[in-house]
Write a protein that holds these residues in place. Structure first.
Motif, PDB file in Angstrom:
ATOM      1  N   MET A   1       0.846  -1.198   0.000  1.00 48.03           N
ATOM      2  CA  MET A   1       0.000   0.000   0.000  1.00 48.03           C
ATOM      3  C   MET A   1       0.879   1.244   0.000  1.00 48.03           C
ATOM      4  O   MET A   1       1.846   1.333   0.762  1.00 48.03           O
ATOM      5  CB  MET A   1      -0.899   0.008   1.240  1.00 48.03           C
ATOM      6  CG  MET A   1      -1.819   1.216   1.326  1.00 48.03           C
ATOM      7  SD  MET A   1      -2.700   1.321   2.896  1.00 48.03           S
ATOM      8  CE  MET A   1      -1.351   1.829   3.981  1.00 48.03           C
ATOM      9  N   GLU A   2       0.569   2.184  -0.877  1.00 49.37           N
ATOM     10  CA  GLU A   2       1.310   3.440  -0.964  1.00 49.37           C
ATOM     11  C   GLU A   2       0.350   4.605  -0.751  1.00 49.37           C
ATOM     12  O   GLU A   2      -0.579   4.806  -1.534  1.00 49.37           O
ATOM     13  CB  GLU A   2       1.988   3.558  -2.331  1.00 49.37           C
ATOM     14  CG  GLU A   2       2.806   4.814  -2.498  1.00 49.37           C
ATOM     15  CD  GLU A   2       3.404   4.940  -3.891  1.00 49.37           C
ATOM     16  OE1 GLU A   2       4.271   5.821  -4.077  1.00 49.37           O
ATOM     17  OE2 GLU A   2       2.989   4.176  -4.784  1.00 49.37           O
ATOM     18  N   LEU A   3       0.562   5.363   0.323  1.00 48.22           N
ATOM     19  CA  LEU A   3      -0.276   6.532   0.599  1.00 48.22           C
ATOM     20  C   LEU A   3       0.220   7.725  -0.208  1.00 48.22           C
ATOM     21  O   LEU A   3       1.399   8.090  -0.138  1.00 48.22           O
ATOM     22  CB  LEU A   3      -0.238   6.873   2.086  1.00 48.22           C
ATOM     23  CG  LEU A   3      -1.037   5.982   3.053  1.00 48.22           C
ATOM     24  CD1 LEU A   3      -0.776   6.397   4.486  1.00 48.22           C
ATOM     25  CD2 LEU A   3      -2.515   6.049   2.740  1.00 48.22           C
ATOM     26  N   LEU A   4      -0.687   8.342  -0.966  1.00 48.70           N
ATOM     27  CA  LEU A   4      -0.340   9.487  -1.802  1.00 48.70           C
ATOM     28  C   LEU A   4      -1.328  10.616  -1.543  1.00 48.70           C
ATOM     29  O   LEU A   4      -2.531  10.434  -1.670  1.00 48.70           O
ATOM     30  CB  LEU A   4      -0.384   9.099  -3.282  1.00 48.70           C
ATOM     31  CG  LEU A   4       0.579   7.990  -3.721  1.00 48.70           C
ATOM     32  CD1 LEU A   4       0.254   7.553  -5.146  1.00 48.70           C
ATOM     33  CD2 LEU A   4       2.022   8.482  -3.639  1.00 48.70           C
ATOM     34  N   GLU A   5      -0.818  11.780  -1.150  1.00 53.14           N
ATOM     35  CA  GLU A   5      -1.662  12.949  -0.910  1.00 53.14           C
ATOM     36  C   GLU A   5      -1.940  13.645  -2.249  1.00 53.14           C
ATOM     37  O   GLU A   5      -1.002  14.064  -2.947  1.00 53.14           O
ATOM     38  CB  GLU A   5      -0.972  13.918   0.049  1.00 53.14           C
ATOM     39  CG  GLU A   5      -0.790  13.376   1.465  1.00 53.14           C
ATOM     40  CD  GLU A   5      -1.947  13.735   2.368  1.00 53.14           C
ATOM     41  OE1 GLU A   5      -2.812  14.534   1.937  1.00 53.14           O
ATOM     42  OE2 GLU A   5      -1.992  13.231   3.499  1.00 53.14           O
ATOM     43  N   LEU A   6      -3.218  13.772  -2.612  1.00 52.73           N
ATOM     44  CA  LEU A   6      -3.608  14.469  -3.826  1.00 52.73           C
ATOM     45  C   LEU A   6      -4.560  15.609  -3.478  1.00 52.73           C
ATOM     46  O   LEU A   6      -5.483  15.419  -2.689  1.00 52.73           O
ATOM     47  CB  LEU A   6      -4.299  13.516  -4.807  1.00 52.73           C
ATOM     48  CG  LEU A   6      -3.513  12.270  -5.259  1.00 52.73           C
ATOM     49  CD1 LEU A   6      -4.327  11.496  -6.298  1.00 52.73           C
ATOM     50  CD2 LEU A   6      -2.158  12.639  -5.833  1.00 52.73           C
ATOM     51  N   THR A   7      -4.336  16.761  -4.074  1.00 50.57           N
ATOM     52  CA  THR A   7      -5.169  17.924  -3.752  1.00 50.57           C
ATOM     53  C   THR A   7      -5.842  18.523  -4.981  1.00 50.57           C
ATOM     54  O   THR A   7      -6.607  19.481  -4.859  1.00 50.57           O
ATOM     55  CB  THR A   7      -4.323  19.022  -3.073  1.00 50.57           C
ATOM     56  OG1 THR A   7      -3.231  19.383  -3.935  1.00 50.57           O
ATOM     57  CG2 THR A   7      -3.770  18.526  -1.732  1.00 50.57           C
ATOM     58  N   ASP A   8      -5.576  17.968  -6.158  1.00 50.38           N
ATOM     59  CA  ASP A   8      -6.133  18.491  -7.400  1.00 50.38           C
ATOM     60  C   ASP A   8      -7.215  17.550  -7.917  1.00 50.38           C
ATOM     61  O   ASP A   8      -6.935  16.395  -8.249  1.00 50.38           O
ATOM     62  CB  ASP A   8      -5.026  18.630  -8.439  1.00 50.38           C
ATOM     63  CG  ASP A   8      -5.498  19.239  -9.755  1.00 50.38           C
ATOM     64  OD1 ASP A   8      -6.713  19.548  -9.866  1.00 50.38           O
ATOM     65  OD2 ASP A   8      -4.668  19.408 -10.663  1.00 50.38           O
ATOM     66  N   ALA A   9      -8.448  18.049  -7.995  1.00 49.53           N
ATOM     67  CA  ALA A   9      -9.555  17.206  -8.450  1.00 49.53           C
ATOM     68  C   ALA A   9      -9.384  16.756  -9.896  1.00 49.53           C
ATOM     69  O   ALA A   9     -10.014  15.783 -10.324  1.00 49.53           O
ATOM     70  CB  ALA A   9     -10.876  17.950  -8.289  1.00 49.53           C
ATOM     71  N   ASP A  10      -8.543  17.443 -10.666  1.00 45.96           N
ATOM     72  CA  ASP A  10      -8.327  17.083 -12.062  1.00 45.96           C
ATOM     73  C   ASP A  10      -7.173  16.101 -12.250  1.00 45.96           C
ATOM     74  O   ASP A  10      -6.839  15.750 -13.387  1.00 45.96           O
ATOM     75  CB  ASP A  10      -8.048  18.341 -12.897  1.00 45.96           C
ATOM     76  CG  ASP A  10      -9.265  19.255 -12.971  1.00 45.96           C
ATOM     77  OD1 ASP A  10     -10.391  18.714 -13.021  1.00 45.96           O
ATOM     78  OD2 ASP A  10      -9.079  20.486 -12.978  1.00 45.96           O
ATOM     79  N   ASP A  11      -6.583  15.640 -11.164  1.00 47.58           N
ATOM     80  CA  ASP A  11      -5.460  14.701 -11.267  1.00 47.58           C
ATOM     81  C   ASP A  11      -5.928  13.434 -11.999  1.00 47.58           C
ATOM     82  O   ASP A  11      -6.905  12.805 -11.593  1.00 47.58           O
ATOM     83  CB  ASP A  11      -4.967  14.340  -9.857  1.00 47.58           C
ATOM     84  CG  ASP A  11      -3.621  13.627  -9.876  1.00 47.58           C
ATOM     85  OD1 ASP A  11      -3.502  12.621 -10.613  1.00 47.58           O
ATOM     86  OD2 ASP A  11      -2.716  14.064  -9.153  1.00 47.58           O
ATOM     87  N   PRO A  12      -5.264  13.031 -13.079  1.00 45.12           N
ATOM     88  CA  PRO A  12      -5.709  11.853 -13.854  1.00 45.12           C
ATOM     89  C   PRO A  12      -5.665  10.557 -13.065  1.00 45.12           C
ATOM     90  O   PRO A  12      -6.321   9.585 -13.443  1.00 45.12           O
ATOM     91  CB  PRO A  12      -4.742  11.828 -15.044  1.00 45.12           C
ATOM     92  CG  PRO A  12      -3.556  12.631 -14.618  1.00 45.12           C
ATOM     93  CD  PRO A  12      -4.093  13.688 -13.699  1.00 45.12           C
ATOM     94  N   ARG A  13      -4.917  10.524 -11.975  1.00 46.11           N
ATOM     95  CA  ARG A  13      -4.876   9.303 -11.165  1.00 46.11           C
ATOM     96  C   ARG A  13      -6.214   9.022 -10.484  1.00 46.11           C
ATOM     97  O   ARG A  13      -6.459   7.916 -10.009  1.00 46.11           O
ATOM     98  CB  ARG A  13      -3.751   9.403 -10.125  1.00 46.11           C
ATOM     99  CG  ARG A  13      -2.360   9.288 -10.714  1.00 46.11           C
ATOM    100  CD  ARG A  13      -1.277   9.585  -9.696  1.00 46.11           C
ATOM    101  NE  ARG A  13      -1.229  11.004  -9.346  1.00 46.11           N
ATOM    102  CZ  ARG A  13      -0.311  11.551  -8.530  1.00 46.11           C
ATOM    103  NH1 ARG A  13       0.616  10.773  -7.981  1.00 46.11           N
ATOM    104  NH2 ARG A  13      -0.328  12.845  -8.269  1.00 46.11           N
ATOM    105  N   LEU A  14      -7.081  10.019 -10.472  1.00 44.62           N
ATOM    106  CA  LEU A  14      -8.405   9.858  -9.862  1.00 44.62           C
ATOM    107  C   LEU A  14      -9.492   9.553 -10.897  1.00 44.62           C
ATOM    108  O   LEU A  14     -10.674   9.543 -10.562  1.00 44.62           O
ATOM    109  CB  LEU A  14      -8.781  11.128  -9.085  1.00 44.62           C
ATOM    110  CG  LEU A  14      -7.849  11.494  -7.922  1.00 44.62           C
ATOM    111  CD1 LEU A  14      -8.267  12.836  -7.323  1.00 44.62           C
ATOM    112  CD2 LEU A  14      -7.855  10.402  -6.857  1.00 44.62           C
ATOM    113  N   ASP A  15      -9.097   9.280 -12.123  1.00 41.76           N
ATOM    114  CA  ASP A  15     -10.089   9.117 -13.196  1.00 41.76           C
ATOM    115  C   ASP A  15     -11.058   7.960 -12.963  1.00 41.76           C
ATOM    116  O   ASP A  15     -12.204   8.015 -13.429  1.00 41.76           O
ATOM    117  CB  ASP A  15      -9.385   8.921 -14.543  1.00 41.76           C
ATOM    118  CG  ASP A  15      -8.863  10.229 -15.122  1.00 41.76           C
ATOM    119  OD1 ASP A  15      -9.183  11.296 -14.556  1.00 41.76           O
ATOM    120  OD2 ASP A  15      -8.129  10.177 -16.130  1.00 41.76           O
ATOM    121  N   ASP A  16     -10.631   6.911 -12.271  1.00 43.68           N
ATOM    122  CA  ASP A  16     -11.546   5.793 -11.997  1.00 43.68           C
ATOM    123  C   ASP A  16     -12.762   6.237 -11.196  1.00 43.68           C
ATOM    124  O   ASP A  16     -13.822   5.592 -11.243  1.00 43.68           O
ATOM    125  CB  ASP A  16     -10.836   4.679 -11.219  1.00 43.68           C
ATOM    126  CG  ASP A  16      -9.939   3.827 -12.097  1.00 43.68           C
ATOM    127  OD1 ASP A  16      -9.938   4.031 -13.330  1.00 43.68           O
ATOM    128  OD2 ASP A  16      -9.234   2.960 -11.542  1.00 43.68           O
TER     129      ASP A  16
END
Length: 267
Positions: A1-16
Protein backbone atom coordinates in the motif's frame (compact mmCIF):
# COMPACT_ATOMS: atom_id res chain seq x y z
CA UNK A 1 0.00 0.00 0.00
CA UNK A 2 1.31 3.44 -0.96
CA UNK A 3 -0.28 6.53 0.60
CA UNK A 4 -0.34 9.49 -1.80
CA UNK A 5 -1.66 12.95 -0.91
CA UNK A 6 -3.61 14.47 -3.83
CA UNK A 7 -5.17 17.92 -3.75
CA UNK A 8 -6.13 18.49 -7.40
CA UNK A 9 -9.55 17.21 -8.45
CA UNK A 10 -8.33 17.08 -12.06
CA UNK A 11 -5.46 14.70 -11.27
CA UNK A 12 -5.71 11.85 -13.85
CA UNK A 13 -4.88 9.30 -11.17
CA UNK A 14 -8.40 9.86 -9.86
CA UNK A 15 -10.09 9.12 -13.20
CA UNK A 16 -11.55 5.79 -12.00
CA UNK A 17 -13.69 7.76 -9.53
CA UNK A 18 -14.73 10.57 -11.83
CA UNK A 19 -18.40 11.24 -12.62
CA UNK A 20 -19.74 8.16 -10.87
CA UNK A 21 -23.30 9.37 -11.36
CA UNK A 22 -22.93 8.77 -15.12
CA UNK A 23 -22.87 5.06 -15.91
CA UNK A 24 -21.97 5.73 -19.55
CA UNK A 25 -18.75 7.43 -18.47
CA UNK A 26 -18.02 4.52 -16.17
CA UNK A 27 -18.18 2.10 -19.08
CA UNK A 28 -15.82 4.23 -21.14
CA UNK A 29 -13.34 4.42 -18.27
CA UNK A 30 -13.26 0.71 -17.47
CA UNK A 31 -10.15 -1.26 -18.44
CA UNK A 32 -10.33 -4.70 -20.00
CA UNK A 33 -12.27 -6.99 -17.69
CA UNK A 34 -14.04 -4.06 -16.10
CA UNK A 35 -14.06 -2.25 -12.80
CA UNK A 36 -16.61 -1.63 -10.13
CA UNK A 37 -16.60 0.82 -7.23
CA UNK A 38 -16.85 -0.31 -3.62
CA UNK A 39 -18.03 2.43 -1.25
CA UNK A 40 -17.18 2.58 2.49
CA UNK A 41 -14.53 0.77 4.49
CA UNK A 42 -16.97 -2.00 5.45
CA UNK A 43 -17.89 -2.80 1.86
CA UNK A 44 -14.27 -2.55 0.68
CA UNK A 45 -13.21 -4.97 3.39
CA UNK A 46 -15.91 -7.47 2.40
CA UNK A 47 -14.82 -7.26 -1.23
CA UNK A 48 -11.18 -7.87 -0.33
CA UNK A 49 -12.05 -10.76 1.99
CA UNK A 50 -14.05 -12.29 -0.88
CA UNK A 51 -10.88 -12.28 -2.97
CA UNK A 52 -11.62 -9.31 -5.20
CA UNK A 53 -8.53 -7.40 -6.33
CA UNK A 54 -8.32 -3.65 -5.65
CA UNK A 55 -6.80 -1.29 -8.22
CA UNK A 56 -6.69 1.84 -6.04
CA UNK A 57 -8.47 3.61 -3.20
CA UNK A 58 -9.58 7.22 -2.82
CA UNK A 59 -10.02 8.13 0.84
CA UNK A 60 -10.70 11.26 2.85
CA UNK A 61 -8.05 12.07 5.44
CA UNK A 62 -10.06 11.23 8.55
CA UNK A 63 -10.76 7.70 7.24
CA UNK A 64 -7.17 6.74 6.45
CA UNK A 65 -6.58 4.53 9.49
CA UNK A 66 -9.49 2.24 8.66
CA UNK A 67 -8.33 1.82 5.07
CA UNK A 68 -4.73 1.30 6.17
CA UNK A 69 -5.68 -1.89 8.03
CA UNK A 70 -7.66 -3.23 5.07
CA UNK A 71 -5.06 -2.47 2.40
CA UNK A 72 -1.92 -3.26 4.40
CA UNK A 73 -1.18 -6.41 2.37
CA UNK A 74 -2.10 -4.99 -1.05
CA UNK A 75 0.33 -3.26 -3.38
CA UNK A 76 -2.05 -0.51 -4.52
CA UNK A 77 -2.03 3.29 -4.35
CA UNK A 78 -4.24 4.89 -1.72
CA UNK A 79 -5.09 8.44 -2.73
CA UNK A 80 -5.70 10.64 0.31
CA UNK A 81 -7.82 13.65 -0.65
CA UNK A 82 -9.63 16.56 1.03
CA UNK A 83 -13.41 16.21 1.35
CA UNK A 84 -14.00 18.85 -1.34
CA UNK A 85 -11.81 16.98 -3.82
CA UNK A 86 -13.59 13.68 -3.16
CA UNK A 87 -16.95 15.32 -3.82
CA UNK A 88 -15.72 17.17 -6.92
CA UNK A 89 -14.31 13.97 -8.43
CA UNK A 90 -17.14 11.59 -7.57
CA UNK A 91 -19.98 14.01 -8.23
CA UNK A 92 -21.62 13.45 -4.83
CA UNK A 93 -20.78 13.87 -1.14
CA UNK A 94 -18.71 10.84 -0.16
CA UNK A 95 -20.17 10.48 3.33
CA UNK A 96 -18.68 7.04 3.93
CA UNK A 97 -15.14 8.29 3.50
CA UNK A 98 -13.64 5.89 0.99
CA UNK A 99 -14.12 4.54 -2.51
CA UNK A 100 -12.13 1.65 -3.95
CA UNK A 101 -11.71 0.87 -7.62
CA UNK A 102 -11.93 -2.91 -7.85
CA UNK A 103 -11.19 -5.30 -10.71
CA UNK A 104 -14.23 -7.36 -11.63
CA UNK A 105 -13.70 -11.08 -11.05
CA UNK A 106 -14.53 -13.54 -13.83
CA UNK A 107 -18.09 -14.79 -13.41
CA UNK A 108 -18.57 -18.54 -12.86
CA UNK A 109 -20.95 -20.70 -14.88
CA UNK A 110 -24.57 -21.15 -13.86
CA UNK A 111 -23.96 -24.86 -13.33
CA UNK A 112 -21.11 -24.30 -10.89
CA UNK A 113 -23.02 -21.68 -8.88
CA UNK A 114 -26.12 -23.85 -8.37
CA UNK A 115 -24.39 -27.24 -8.03
CA UNK A 116 -24.96 -27.52 -4.27
CA UNK A 117 -27.81 -25.04 -3.91
CA UNK A 118 -31.13 -25.89 -2.32
CA UNK A 119 -32.63 -22.40 -2.67
CA UNK A 120 -31.76 -20.09 -5.57
CA UNK A 121 -33.00 -16.55 -6.25
CA UNK A 122 -33.31 -15.45 -9.89
CA UNK A 123 -33.54 -11.71 -10.58
CA UNK A 124 -34.99 -11.09 -14.03
CA UNK A 125 -34.61 -7.75 -15.83
CA UNK A 126 -34.72 -5.69 -12.64
CA UNK A 127 -33.56 -2.19 -13.49
CA UNK A 128 -33.35 -0.48 -10.11
CA UNK A 129 -29.94 -0.87 -8.47
CA UNK A 130 -31.40 -0.37 -4.99
CA UNK A 131 -33.80 -3.27 -5.56
CA UNK A 132 -30.91 -5.45 -6.71
CA UNK A 133 -28.96 -4.63 -3.56
CA UNK A 134 -31.96 -5.18 -1.29
CA UNK A 135 -32.71 -8.52 -2.96
CA UNK A 136 -29.12 -9.68 -2.41
CA UNK A 137 -29.34 -8.64 1.23
CA UNK A 138 -32.54 -10.66 1.58
CA UNK A 139 -30.89 -13.63 -0.12
CA UNK A 140 -27.96 -13.51 2.28
CA UNK A 141 -30.08 -13.01 5.37
CA UNK A 142 -32.80 -15.53 4.55
CA UNK A 143 -30.77 -18.49 3.44
CA UNK A 144 -30.58 -18.43 -0.35
CA UNK A 145 -27.59 -20.44 -1.52
CA UNK A 146 -27.11 -18.62 -4.83
CA UNK A 147 -28.40 -15.76 -6.96
CA UNK A 148 -28.71 -15.68 -10.75
CA UNK A 149 -29.29 -12.46 -12.65
CA UNK A 150 -30.79 -12.35 -16.15
CA UNK A 151 -28.93 -10.89 -19.15
CA UNK A 152 -31.05 -7.72 -18.93
CA UNK A 153 -30.76 -7.26 -15.16
CA UNK A 154 -29.01 -4.26 -13.61
CA UNK A 155 -25.47 -4.68 -12.35
CA UNK A 156 -25.12 -6.20 -8.85
CA UNK A 157 -21.65 -4.63 -8.63
CA UNK A 158 -22.81 -1.12 -9.42
CA UNK A 159 -21.93 1.21 -6.54
CA UNK A 160 -25.52 1.68 -5.31
CA UNK A 161 -26.32 -2.04 -5.55
CA UNK A 162 -23.26 -2.91 -3.47
CA UNK A 163 -24.02 -0.23 -0.90
CA UNK A 164 -27.68 -1.18 -0.43
CA UNK A 165 -26.72 -4.84 -0.17
CA UNK A 166 -24.33 -3.93 2.67
CA UNK A 167 -21.66 -5.89 0.82
CA UNK A 168 -23.64 -9.13 0.70
CA UNK A 169 -23.10 -9.24 -3.08
CA UNK A 170 -19.67 -10.57 -2.05
CA UNK A 171 -21.17 -13.11 0.32
CA UNK A 172 -23.75 -14.97 -1.79
CA UNK A 173 -22.48 -16.93 -4.82
CA UNK A 174 -23.93 -15.41 -7.99
CA UNK A 175 -23.50 -15.13 -11.72
CA UNK A 176 -25.19 -13.67 -14.78
CA UNK A 177 -27.20 -16.06 -16.94
CA UNK A 178 -26.09 -16.14 -20.60
CA UNK A 179 -29.70 -16.78 -21.68
CA UNK A 180 -32.92 -18.20 -20.24
CA UNK A 181 -33.03 -21.61 -21.93
CA UNK A 182 -29.51 -22.82 -21.21
CA UNK A 183 -29.73 -21.49 -17.64
CA UNK A 184 -33.03 -23.23 -16.92
CA UNK A 185 -31.60 -26.40 -18.49
CA UNK A 186 -28.69 -26.17 -16.04
CA UNK A 187 -31.16 -25.85 -13.16
CA UNK A 188 -33.16 -28.85 -14.35
CA UNK A 189 -29.98 -30.90 -14.69
CA UNK A 190 -29.60 -30.33 -10.94
CA UNK A 191 -33.28 -31.18 -10.28
CA UNK A 192 -33.95 -27.59 -9.21
CA UNK A 193 -37.56 -26.58 -9.85
CA UNK A 194 -37.94 -23.15 -11.44
CA UNK A 195 -40.69 -21.32 -9.59
CA UNK A 196 -42.03 -18.00 -10.84
CA UNK A 197 -43.50 -15.44 -8.46
CA UNK A 198 -46.11 -13.79 -10.65
CA UNK A 199 -49.68 -12.63 -11.06
CA UNK A 200 -50.74 -15.40 -13.44
CA UNK A 201 -53.78 -17.59 -13.86
CA UNK A 202 -51.66 -20.66 -13.08
CA UNK A 203 -50.41 -19.23 -9.79
CA UNK A 204 -51.05 -20.98 -6.49
CA UNK A 205 -50.75 -19.22 -3.12
CA UNK A 206 -47.23 -19.27 -1.73
CA UNK A 207 -48.36 -20.95 1.49
CA UNK A 208 -49.87 -23.86 -0.48
CA UNK A 209 -46.73 -24.28 -2.57
CA UNK A 210 -44.53 -24.27 0.53
CA UNK A 211 -46.43 -27.20 2.05
CA UNK A 212 -45.35 -29.49 -0.77
CA UNK A 213 -42.34 -27.64 -2.12
CA UNK A 214 -39.75 -29.50 -4.19
CA UNK A 215 -36.52 -30.23 -2.37
CA UNK A 216 -34.62 -27.70 -4.49
CA UNK A 217 -36.21 -24.47 -5.73
CA UNK A 218 -35.15 -21.55 -7.91
CA UNK A 219 -37.41 -18.55 -7.21
CA UNK A 220 -37.83 -16.28 -10.26
CA UNK A 221 -38.54 -12.58 -9.62
CA UNK A 222 -39.54 -10.23 -12.46
CA UNK A 223 -38.95 -6.57 -13.18
CA UNK A 224 -40.57 -3.74 -11.22
CA UNK A 225 -43.05 -2.76 -13.93
CA UNK A 226 -43.71 -5.64 -16.28
CA UNK A 227 -42.89 -8.62 -14.06
CA UNK A 228 -41.51 -11.77 -15.62
CA UNK A 229 -41.31 -12.01 -19.38
CA UNK A 230 -43.43 -14.46 -21.35
CA UNK A 231 -40.27 -16.46 -22.05
CA UNK A 232 -39.42 -16.79 -18.37
CA UNK A 233 -42.98 -17.73 -17.41
CA UNK A 234 -43.12 -20.36 -20.15
CA UNK A 235 -40.00 -22.00 -18.75
CA UNK A 236 -41.24 -22.05 -15.15
CA UNK A 237 -42.14 -25.39 -13.57
CA UNK A 238 -44.40 -23.70 -11.02
CA UNK A 239 -46.05 -20.29 -10.58
CA UNK A 240 -46.84 -18.92 -7.13
CA UNK A 241 -48.24 -15.69 -5.75
CA UNK A 242 -48.27 -13.90 -2.41
CA UNK A 243 -51.95 -13.28 -1.48
CA UNK A 244 -52.52 -9.58 -0.82
CA UNK A 245 -55.20 -7.46 0.85
CA UNK A 246 -56.08 -3.80 1.27
CA UNK A 247 -56.43 -3.22 -2.44
CA UNK A 248 -52.71 -3.91 -3.04
CA UNK A 249 -51.92 -6.32 -5.86
CA UNK A 250 -48.21 -6.86 -5.24
CA UNK A 251 -45.15 -5.91 -3.19
CA UNK A 252 -41.93 -4.21 -4.20
CA UNK A 253 -39.74 -6.86 -5.86
CA UNK A 254 -37.15 -6.92 -3.07
CA UNK A 255 -39.87 -7.13 -0.40
CA UNK A 256 -41.60 -9.93 -2.27
CA UNK A 257 -38.31 -11.80 -2.58
CA UNK A 258 -37.77 -11.49 1.17
CA UNK A 259 -41.25 -12.85 1.97
CA UNK A 260 -40.93 -15.77 -0.43
CA UNK A 261 -37.37 -16.65 0.65
CA UNK A 262 -38.41 -16.62 4.28
CA UNK A 263 -41.37 -18.90 3.57
CA UNK A 264 -39.35 -21.33 1.47
CA UNK A 265 -36.46 -21.34 3.93
CA UNK A 266 -38.72 -22.30 6.82
CA UNK A 267 -39.55 -25.69 5.39
Amino acid sequence: MELLELTDADDPRLDDYRGLTDTALRRIAEPEGGLYIAESAKVIERAVVAGHRPRSVMVQRRWVDGIRSIMADHDVPVYVVPDAVAEAVAGFAVHRGALASMHRPALPSVASVVADARLVLILADIGDHANIGAAFRAAAGLGADAVLVSPGCADPLYRRSVRVSMGTVFQVPWTRMPDWKSSVDALRDEAIATTALALDERAVPLRDFVRERPERVALMMGSEGDGLSAEALALADHVVTIPMSGGVDSLNVASAAAVALWALGEE
